[in-house]
Design a protein around this motif. Structure first.
Motif, PDB file in Angstrom:
ATOM      1  N   ALA A 160       0.853  -1.113   0.143  1.00 49.51           N
ATOM      2  CA  ALA A 160      -0.130   0.089   0.027  1.00 49.51           C
ATOM      3  C   ALA A 160       0.876   1.421  -0.079  1.00 49.51           C
ATOM      4  O   ALA A 160       0.243   2.219  -0.233  1.00 49.51           O
ATOM      5  CB  ALA A 160      -0.888   0.062   1.135  1.00 49.51           C
ATOM      6  N   GLY A 161       2.057   1.202   0.403  1.00 51.53           N
ATOM      7  CA  GLY A 161       3.163   2.127   0.263  1.00 51.53           C
ATOM      8  C   GLY A 161       3.978   2.463   1.569  1.00 51.53           C
ATOM      9  O   GLY A 161       4.728   3.530   1.530  1.00 51.53           O
ATOM     10  N   ALA A 162       3.619   1.959   2.678  1.00 51.95           N
ATOM     11  CA  ALA A 162       4.449   2.242   3.869  1.00 51.95           C
ATOM     12  C   ALA A 162       5.971   1.975   3.433  1.00 51.95           C
ATOM     13  O   ALA A 162       6.207   1.004   2.809  1.00 51.95           O
ATOM     14  CB  ALA A 162       3.883   1.409   4.817  1.00 51.95           C
ATOM     15  N   ASP A 163       6.653   2.997   3.986  1.00 51.12           N
ATOM     16  CA  ASP A 163       8.218   2.723   3.675  1.00 51.12           C
ATOM     17  C   ASP A 163       9.105   2.232   4.786  1.00 51.12           C
ATOM     18  O   ASP A 163       9.884   1.409   4.731  1.00 51.12           O
ATOM     19  CB  ASP A 163       8.664   4.001   3.387  1.00 51.12           C
ATOM     20  CG  ASP A 163       7.965   4.918   2.281  1.00 51.12           C
ATOM     21  OD1 ASP A 163       8.180   4.711   1.128  1.00 51.12           O
ATOM     22  OD2 ASP A 163       7.079   5.731   2.552  1.00 51.12           O
ATOM     23  N   ARG A 164       8.638   2.595   6.063  1.00 53.26           N
ATOM     24  CA  ARG A 164       9.303   2.155   7.329  1.00 53.26           C
ATOM     25  C   ARG A 164       8.423   1.645   8.236  1.00 53.26           C
ATOM     26  O   ARG A 164       7.216   2.034   8.458  1.00 53.26           O
ATOM     27  CB  ARG A 164      10.019   3.522   7.937  1.00 53.26           C
ATOM     28  CG  ARG A 164      10.807   4.494   6.663  1.00 53.26           C
ATOM     29  CD  ARG A 164      11.548   5.528   7.131  1.00 53.26           C
ATOM     30  NE  ARG A 164      12.119   6.384   6.328  1.00 53.26           N
ATOM     31  CZ  ARG A 164      11.959   7.776   6.360  1.00 53.26           C
ATOM     32  NH1 ARG A 164      11.341   8.287   7.214  1.00 53.26           N
ATOM     33  NH2 ARG A 164      12.350   8.177   5.274  1.00 53.26           N
ATOM     34  N   TYR A 165       9.106   1.086   9.176  1.00 58.08           N
ATOM     35  CA  TYR A 165       8.248   0.419  10.194  1.00 58.08           C
ATOM     36  C   TYR A 165       9.215   0.502  11.746  1.00 58.08           C
ATOM     37  O   TYR A 165      10.350   0.117  11.651  1.00 58.08           O
ATOM     38  CB  TYR A 165       7.682  -0.880  10.190  1.00 58.08           C
ATOM     39  CG  TYR A 165       6.616  -1.348  10.759  1.00 58.08           C
ATOM     40  CD1 TYR A 165       5.469  -1.581  10.172  1.00 58.08           C
ATOM     41  CD2 TYR A 165       6.776  -1.883  12.188  1.00 58.08           C
ATOM     42  CE1 TYR A 165       4.296  -1.861  11.013  1.00 58.08           C
ATOM     43  CE2 TYR A 165       5.363  -2.107  13.085  1.00 58.08           C
ATOM     44  CZ  TYR A 165       4.321  -2.059  12.336  1.00 58.08           C
ATOM     45  OH  TYR A 165       3.216  -2.685  12.938  1.00 58.08           O
TER      46      TYR A 165
ATOM     47  N   LEU B 113      10.971  -7.886   4.059  1.00 53.45           N
ATOM     48  CA  LEU B 113       9.826  -7.046   3.200  1.00 53.45           C
ATOM     49  C   LEU B 113      10.410  -5.655   2.490  1.00 53.45           C
ATOM     50  O   LEU B 113       9.690  -5.115   1.716  1.00 53.45           O
ATOM     51  CB  LEU B 113       8.403  -6.975   3.807  1.00 53.45           C
ATOM     52  CG  LEU B 113       7.601  -8.270   4.182  1.00 53.45           C
ATOM     53  CD1 LEU B 113       6.614  -7.978   4.870  1.00 53.45           C
ATOM     54  CD2 LEU B 113       7.065  -8.776   2.691  1.00 53.45           C
ATOM     55  N   GLY B 114      11.473  -5.310   3.013  1.00 46.47           N
ATOM     56  CA  GLY B 114      11.979  -4.321   2.542  1.00 46.47           C
ATOM     57  C   GLY B 114      11.890  -3.054   3.072  1.00 46.47           C
ATOM     58  O   GLY B 114      12.088  -1.921   2.699  1.00 46.47           O
ATOM     59  N   TYR B 115      11.174  -3.012   4.472  1.00 45.34           N
ATOM     60  CA  TYR B 115      11.132  -1.896   5.219  1.00 45.34           C
ATOM     61  C   TYR B 115      12.239  -1.269   5.703  1.00 45.34           C
ATOM     62  O   TYR B 115      13.131  -2.069   6.199  1.00 45.34           O
ATOM     63  CB  TYR B 115      10.063  -2.355   6.502  1.00 45.34           C
ATOM     64  CG  TYR B 115       8.548  -2.201   6.106  1.00 45.34           C
ATOM     65  CD1 TYR B 115       7.871  -1.160   6.278  1.00 45.34           C
ATOM     66  CD2 TYR B 115       7.954  -3.423   6.088  1.00 45.34           C
ATOM     67  CE1 TYR B 115       6.318  -1.318   6.102  1.00 45.34           C
ATOM     68  CE2 TYR B 115       6.662  -3.669   5.716  1.00 45.34           C
ATOM     69  CZ  TYR B 115       5.772  -2.545   5.915  1.00 45.34           C
ATOM     70  OH  TYR B 115       4.593  -2.646   5.803  1.00 45.34           O
ATOM     71  N   GLN B 116      12.243   0.075   5.718  1.00 49.09           N
ATOM     72  CA  GLN B 116      13.337   0.672   6.694  1.00 49.09           C
ATOM     73  C   GLN B 116      13.007   0.278   8.079  1.00 49.09           C
ATOM     74  O   GLN B 116      11.873   0.819   8.415  1.00 49.09           O
ATOM     75  CB  GLN B 116      13.654   2.002   6.251  1.00 49.09           C
ATOM     76  CG  GLN B 116      14.222   2.392   5.122  1.00 49.09           C
ATOM     77  CD  GLN B 116      14.247   3.805   4.618  1.00 49.09           C
ATOM     78  OE1 GLN B 116      14.704   4.807   5.670  1.00 49.09           O
ATOM     79  NE2 GLN B 116      13.769   4.298   3.672  1.00 49.09           N
ATOM     80  N   THR B 117      13.728  -0.603   8.901  1.00 48.24           N
ATOM     81  CA  THR B 117      13.315  -1.022  10.019  1.00 48.24           C
ATOM     82  C   THR B 117      13.821  -0.544  11.220  1.00 48.24           C
ATOM     83  O   THR B 117      15.198  -0.548  11.279  1.00 48.24           O
ATOM     84  CB  THR B 117      13.640  -2.677  10.018  1.00 48.24           C
ATOM     85  OG1 THR B 117      12.897  -3.149   8.717  1.00 48.24           O
ATOM     86  CG2 THR B 117      12.760  -3.279  10.977  1.00 48.24           C
ATOM     87  N   GLY B 118      13.009  -0.267  12.492  1.00 52.07           N
ATOM     88  CA  GLY B 118      13.580   0.491  13.363  1.00 52.07           C
ATOM     89  C   GLY B 118      13.535  -0.621  14.600  1.00 52.07           C
ATOM     90  O   GLY B 118      12.252  -1.092  14.751  1.00 52.07           O
TER      91      GLY B 118
END
Ligand code: SAM
Ligand code: SF4
Length: 348
Positions: free
Chosen positions: A154-159, A194-199
């Motif tokens: 859906a377009g989310a970039d980071r988590y 999944l390719g999120y910039q992950t925190g």
């Protein structure tokens, strides 16, 4: 090795043995602290200049099915007045944020089943359609792989999903039986895949946390290689099982933030609201310890006092515009400048 040598080693290799991490955390002295802060600050300036990324945070629901012992939003806290923003409210917060120059929106909330995949994906799609030049960061807790996948599509970039601690014994001191460390860690692996910039990240000073626990968490972060790290002091909330516990040390928080910067020169590292709550100058000190992100609150005034993770949370009685103005001023006071831009993670 002396602590100073360990800091140099970290700077050179970007990793330490668990025992070395523990020595640093357990035995550092004022001169080691100053040495780490100066080094972290220099590294941050060499990567980002004296520039700070602003992210607008929208605390869109305080309803949560989890029962973390430390958090004022835990489901057993019957004193908490619950609220849920509508998708329209959330969009309105983003509109105001966009006008103030924000190019990242962080949607954060409790684990609220109303925000199922269909609703949440629609919100993300609407934000991305209206603000294609903006990044969307989600912080909604633990969800399934399929859910994270749908949100990414859906377009989310980071988590942002702090792991809270990678030590199973300490995890159990902070969470009831039903909440599993393994699930949390699997979520982080899924997000990365999944390719999120992950925190990920931790609180400092949670009841039962020892230098050894922090050392294990540093090792975990060193190996996981997150794109973002969230570290702030634990602060008690009166209506939780930890209501009478001491708050986490600001100094230890700053030291750990500095070590994170030295370990991961490019990582996106926020100077947190908890740091600014624990001490008036906390956010400035965070920046001077190597942080390069600040997340002002874009939530409507009407709900701010209800998103009380801990007592006396900073910024709950001022408007979004006022909060932003104060933070800009604070950054100006230490010679840093707030920049407009998505501020994505840059690989080396
Ligand atoms: N529910 C999601 C989750 O837990 O990941 C996102 C919201 S949760 C409120 C965000 C973070 O707030 C948690 O990861 C935790 O580290 C922090 N937090 C909660 N209670 C806190 C407290 N009493 N003091 C400091 N930080 C706290
Ligand atoms: Fe819920 Fe997050 Fe608070 Fe835990 S930390 S109770 S998951 S809002």
């Amino acid at each position: 090795m002396t602590n100073r040598q360990l800091i140099d080693k970290l700077n050179q290799n970007r990793c330490l043995e668990v025992a070395e991490w523990e020595q640093l955390i357990r035995t550092y002295e004022k001169e080691d602290f100053d040495y780490a802060i100066q080094m972290a600050q220099a590294i941050a300036i060499s990567r980002f200049g004296k520039k700070i990324y602003f992210r607008g945070i929208v605390e869109f629901t305080n309803i949560c099915k989890c029962d973390c012992y430390y958090c004022g939003l835990r489901k057993s806290n019957t004193e908490c007045m619950r609220y849920r923003l509508t998708p329209e409210d959330i969009l309105e917060c983003c509109r105001e944020g966009y006008e103030s120059g924000f190019r990242t929106f962080v949607l954060q909330g409790g684990e609220d089943g109303w925000f199922n995949d269909e609703r949440m994906c629609q919100i993300v799609r609407d934000i991305k359609a209206q603000y294609p030049d903006c990044a969307v960061t989600l912080s909604l807790g633990e969800r399934s792989y399929e859910s994270y996948k749908a949100l990414k599509e859906a377009g989310a970039d980071r988590y942002l999903l702090r792991h809270e601690t990678s030590d199973p014994v300490h995890y159990r001191q902070l969470h009831p039986e039903k909440q599993l460390l393994e699930t949390r860690l699997q979520c982080l692996r899924d997000l990365k895949e999944l390719g999120y910039q992950t925190g990920c990240g931790i609180m400092i000073g949670t009841p039962g946390q020892t230098p050894e626990v922090i050392a294990r968490d540093m090792k975990f972060m060193e190996e996981f290689k997150p794109e973002m790290i969230g570290v702030g002091p634990f602060l008690p909330h009166k209506d939780t099982p930890f209501g009478n516990e001491a708050k986490g040390s600001v100094e230890m928080t700053l030291f750990v933030l500095a070590l994170c910067r030295i370990m991961s020169p490019n990582v996106l590292l926020p100077s947190t609201t908890a740091l600014g709550t624990a001490e008036a100058e906390g956010r400035k000190q965070g920046v001077l310890a190597g942080c390069n992100v600040i997340m002002p609150n874009l939530s409507p005034m009407s709900v701010r006092k209800k998103y009380m993770l801990y007592d006396e949370k900073a910024g709950t009685d001022i408007s979004a515009a006022e909060g932003i103005a104060i933070l800009r001023e604070q950054m100006d006071e230490i010679g840093y400048e707030v920049v407009v831009g998505r501020g994505d993670f840059q690989k080396e």
